[in-house]
Design a protein around this motif. Structure first.
Motif, PDB file in Angstrom:
ATOM      1  N   GLN A  22     -10.901  38.398   1.097  1.00 25.09           N
ATOM      2  CA  GLN A  22     -10.890  37.087   1.744  1.00 25.09           C
ATOM      3  C   GLN A  22      -9.465  36.575   1.928  1.00 25.09           C
ATOM      4  N   GLN A  23      -8.633  36.841   0.945  1.00 26.86           N
ATOM      5  CA  GLN A  23      -7.242  36.398   1.081  1.00 26.86           C
ATOM      6  C   GLN A  23      -6.530  37.188   2.173  1.00 26.86           C
ATOM      7  N   ALA A  24      -6.882  38.461   2.322  1.00 23.83           N
ATOM      8  CA  ALA A  24      -6.252  39.283   3.359  1.00 23.83           C
ATOM      9  C   ALA A  24      -6.666  38.831   4.757  1.00 23.83           C
ATOM     10  N   THR A  25      -7.908  38.412   4.912  1.00 31.22           N
ATOM     11  CA  THR A  25      -8.355  37.968   6.236  1.00 31.22           C
ATOM     12  C   THR A  25      -7.904  36.550   6.539  1.00 31.22           C
ATOM     13  N   GLY A  26      -7.479  35.822   5.515  1.00 30.61           N
ATOM     14  CA  GLY A  26      -6.965  34.476   5.734  1.00 30.61           C
ATOM     15  C   GLY A  26      -8.046  33.434   5.894  1.00 30.61           C
ATOM     16  N   VAL A  27      -9.294  33.719   5.463  1.00 33.86           N
ATOM     17  CA  VAL A  27     -10.378  32.739   5.558  1.00 33.86           C
ATOM     18  C   VAL A  27     -10.109  31.661   4.526  1.00 33.86           C
ATOM     19  N   GLN A  28     -10.164  30.414   4.937  1.00 31.10           N
ATOM     20  CA  GLN A  28      -9.885  29.324   4.030  1.00 31.10           C
ATOM     21  C   GLN A  28     -10.924  28.229   4.193  1.00 31.10           C
ATOM     22  N   ALA A  29     -11.074  27.427   3.153  1.00 35.38           N
ATOM     23  CA  ALA A  29     -11.907  26.231   3.249  1.00 35.38           C
ATOM     24  C   ALA A  29     -11.203  25.253   4.168  1.00 35.38           C
ATOM     25  N   THR A  30     -11.891  24.194   4.529  1.00 40.07           N
ATOM     26  CA  THR A  30     -11.376  23.267   5.535  1.00 40.07           C
ATOM     27  C   THR A  30      -9.936  22.847   5.284  1.00 40.07           C
ATOM     28  N   SER A  31      -9.589  22.403   4.113  1.00 36.70           N
ATOM     29  CA  SER A  31      -8.183  22.050   3.884  1.00 36.70           C
ATOM     30  C   SER A  31      -7.871  22.121   2.402  1.00 36.70           C
ATOM     31  N   GLY A  32      -8.430  23.091   1.703  1.00 35.09           N
ATOM     32  CA  GLY A  32      -8.192  23.206   0.265  1.00 35.09           C
ATOM     33  C   GLY A  32      -7.794  24.611  -0.094  1.00 35.09           C
ATOM     34  N   ALA A  33      -8.257  25.035  -1.228  1.00 30.66           N
ATOM     35  CA  ALA A  33      -7.945  26.381  -1.701  1.00 30.66           C
ATOM     36  C   ALA A  33      -8.680  27.422  -0.858  1.00 30.66           C
ATOM     37  N   PRO A  34      -8.109  28.617  -0.730  1.00 33.46           N
ATOM     38  CA  PRO A  34      -8.800  29.677   0.015  1.00 33.46           C
ATOM     39  C   PRO A  34     -10.138  30.020  -0.641  1.00 33.46           C
ATOM     40  N   ALA A  36     -24.059  46.922 -20.712  1.00 30.16           N
ATOM     41  CA  ALA A  36     -23.857  45.541 -20.264  1.00 30.16           C
ATOM     42  C   ALA A  36     -22.373  45.257 -20.044  1.00 30.16           C
ATOM     43  N   MET A  37     -21.539  45.766 -20.942  1.00 34.12           N
ATOM     44  CA  MET A  37     -20.090  45.564 -20.786  1.00 34.12           C
ATOM     45  C   MET A  37     -19.590  46.238 -19.505  1.00 34.12           C
ATOM     46  N   ALA A  38     -20.064  47.460 -19.239  1.00 34.33           N
ATOM     47  CA  ALA A  38     -19.653  48.166 -18.023  1.00 34.33           C
ATOM     48  C   ALA A  38     -20.118  47.411 -16.782  1.00 34.33           C
ATOM     49  N   GLU A  39     -21.313  46.852 -16.858  1.00 30.55           N
ATOM     50  CA  GLU A  39     -21.837  46.079 -15.728  1.00 30.55           C
ATOM     51  C   GLU A  39     -20.997  44.825 -15.483  1.00 30.55           C
ATOM     52  N   GLN A  40     -20.588  44.161 -16.559  1.00 32.88           N
ATOM     53  CA  GLN A  40     -19.742  42.975 -16.417  1.00 32.88           C
ATOM     54  C   GLN A  40     -18.389  43.345 -15.812  1.00 32.88           C
ATOM     55  N   GLU A  41     -17.823  44.456 -16.274  1.00 35.49           N
ATOM     56  CA  GLU A  41     -16.535  44.879 -15.733  1.00 35.49           C
ATOM     57  C   GLU A  41     -16.656  45.234 -14.259  1.00 35.49           C
ATOM     58  N   ALA A  42     -17.755  45.882 -13.874  1.00 34.61           N
ATOM     59  CA  ALA A  42     -17.966  46.228 -12.472  1.00 34.61           C
ATOM     60  C   ALA A  42     -18.108  44.966 -11.624  1.00 34.61           C
ATOM     61  N   ALA A  43     -18.829  43.972 -12.148  1.00 41.50           N
ATOM     62  CA  ALA A  43     -19.002  42.716 -11.412  1.00 41.50           C
ATOM     63  C   ALA A  43     -17.666  42.003 -11.249  1.00 41.50           C
ATOM     64  N   ALA A  44     -16.834  42.016 -12.312  1.00 39.54           N
ATOM     65  CA  ALA A  44     -15.528  41.374 -12.224  1.00 39.54           C
ATOM     66  C   ALA A  44     -14.646  42.087 -11.196  1.00 39.54           C
ATOM     67  N   ALA A  45     -14.687  43.423 -11.192  1.00 36.14           N
ATOM     68  CA  ALA A  45     -13.896  44.177 -10.216  1.00 36.14           C
ATOM     69  C   ALA A  45     -14.376  43.897  -8.794  1.00 36.14           C
ATOM     70  N   LYS A  46     -15.678  43.809  -8.619  1.00 33.32           N
ATOM     71  CA  LYS A  46     -16.242  43.513  -7.296  1.00 33.32           C
ATOM     72  C   LYS A  46     -15.819  42.122  -6.827  1.00 33.32           C
ATOM     73  N   GLN A  47     -15.832  41.176  -7.767  1.00 39.71           N
ATOM     74  CA  GLN A  47     -15.438  39.814  -7.416  1.00 39.71           C
ATOM     75  C   GLN A  47     -13.958  39.766  -7.048  1.00 39.71           C
ATOM     76  N   GLN A  48     -13.128  40.490  -7.777  1.00 37.69           N
ATOM     77  CA  GLN A  48     -11.702  40.513  -7.468  1.00 37.69           C
ATOM     78  C   GLN A  48     -11.456  41.180  -6.113  1.00 37.69           C
ATOM     79  N   ALA A  49     -12.237  42.217  -5.801  1.00 34.24           N
ATOM     80  CA  ALA A  49     -12.081  42.866  -4.496  1.00 34.24           C
ATOM     81  C   ALA A  49     -12.479  41.920  -3.372  1.00 34.24           C
ATOM     82  N   ALA A  50     -13.533  41.152  -3.595  1.00 37.28           N
ATOM     83  CA  ALA A  50     -13.950  40.187  -2.576  1.00 37.28           C
ATOM     84  C   ALA A  50     -12.886  39.113  -2.377  1.00 37.28           C
ATOM     85  N   ILE A  51     -12.291  38.673  -3.469  1.00 34.25           N
ATOM     86  CA  ILE A  51     -11.224  37.665  -3.372  1.00 34.25           C
ATOM     87  C   ILE A  51     -10.043  38.217  -2.591  1.00 34.25           C
ATOM     88  N   ALA A  52      -9.658  39.460  -2.913  1.00 28.09           N
ATOM     89  CA  ALA A  52      -8.529  40.070  -2.207  1.00 28.09           C
ATOM     90  C   ALA A  52      -8.821  40.232  -0.719  1.00 28.09           C
TER      91      ALA A  52
END
Length: 153
Positions: free
Chosen positions: A92-104, A74-90
């Motif tokens: 999205q930030q690299a492509t410059g996709v943003q919400a209408t006028s708030g945080a990316p 379960a711990m390994a699964e949580q760490e994998a999910a966190a890494a996947k989420q961080q990769a998705a964030i990176a």
């Protein structure tokens, strides 16, 4: 005198029965437990109960090992999910996709800004802060908020 004898006889009987169990005294009422039909020997009962308890201890130990392995998975699964989420964030930030006028989109914050209003869409609850929508999520065992697209559109 009768009262004295009534007190002494039970006391002597009690002492005699206690002496039978003490191995120092050579007094044996029944030399072998096998001499009485239908009585099991004490050693067999003790050996059986000891075997039963060691089996229970082994079963308990295997259950603990299984629980530890499950917890590690379960711990390994949580760490994998966190890494996947961080990769998705990176990404999205690299492509410059943003919400209408708030945080990316995909921005993770630990504390919501003041003035947020809860909005429920379907069975999911979002927090609307100005024009940005946040959804609660767990990163490890920590509650965080992730910027998402407007769920009302």
């Amino acid at each position: 005198m009768k009262a004295f004898i009534r007190g002494v006889i039970p006391t002597l009987l009690l002492i005699t029965t206690c002496m039978v169990d003490i191995p120092i005294f050579p007094l044996d009422l029944v030399p072998e437990a096998q001499a009485i039909f239908g009585v099991r020997r004490r050693t067999a009962v003790v050996a059986y109960s000891a075997g039963k308890s060691s089996g229970a201890a082994a079963a308990s130990a295997s259950q603990q090992q299984a629980a530890a392995a499950q917890q590690q998975a379960a711990m390994a699964e949580q760490e994998a999910a966190a890494a996947k989420q961080q990769a998705a964030i990176a990404q999205q930030q690299a492509t410059g996709v943003q919400a209408t006028s708030g945080a990316p989109l995909g921005t993770v914050i630990e504390v919501l800004p003041s003035g947020c209003v809860p909005v429920t869409v379907g069975k999911t609850q979002y927090q609307k802060c100005d024009s940005t929508f946040y959804r609660a999520a767990f990163m490890g065992n920590k509650l965080v908020y992730v910027a998402v697209e407007n769920p009302l559109q």
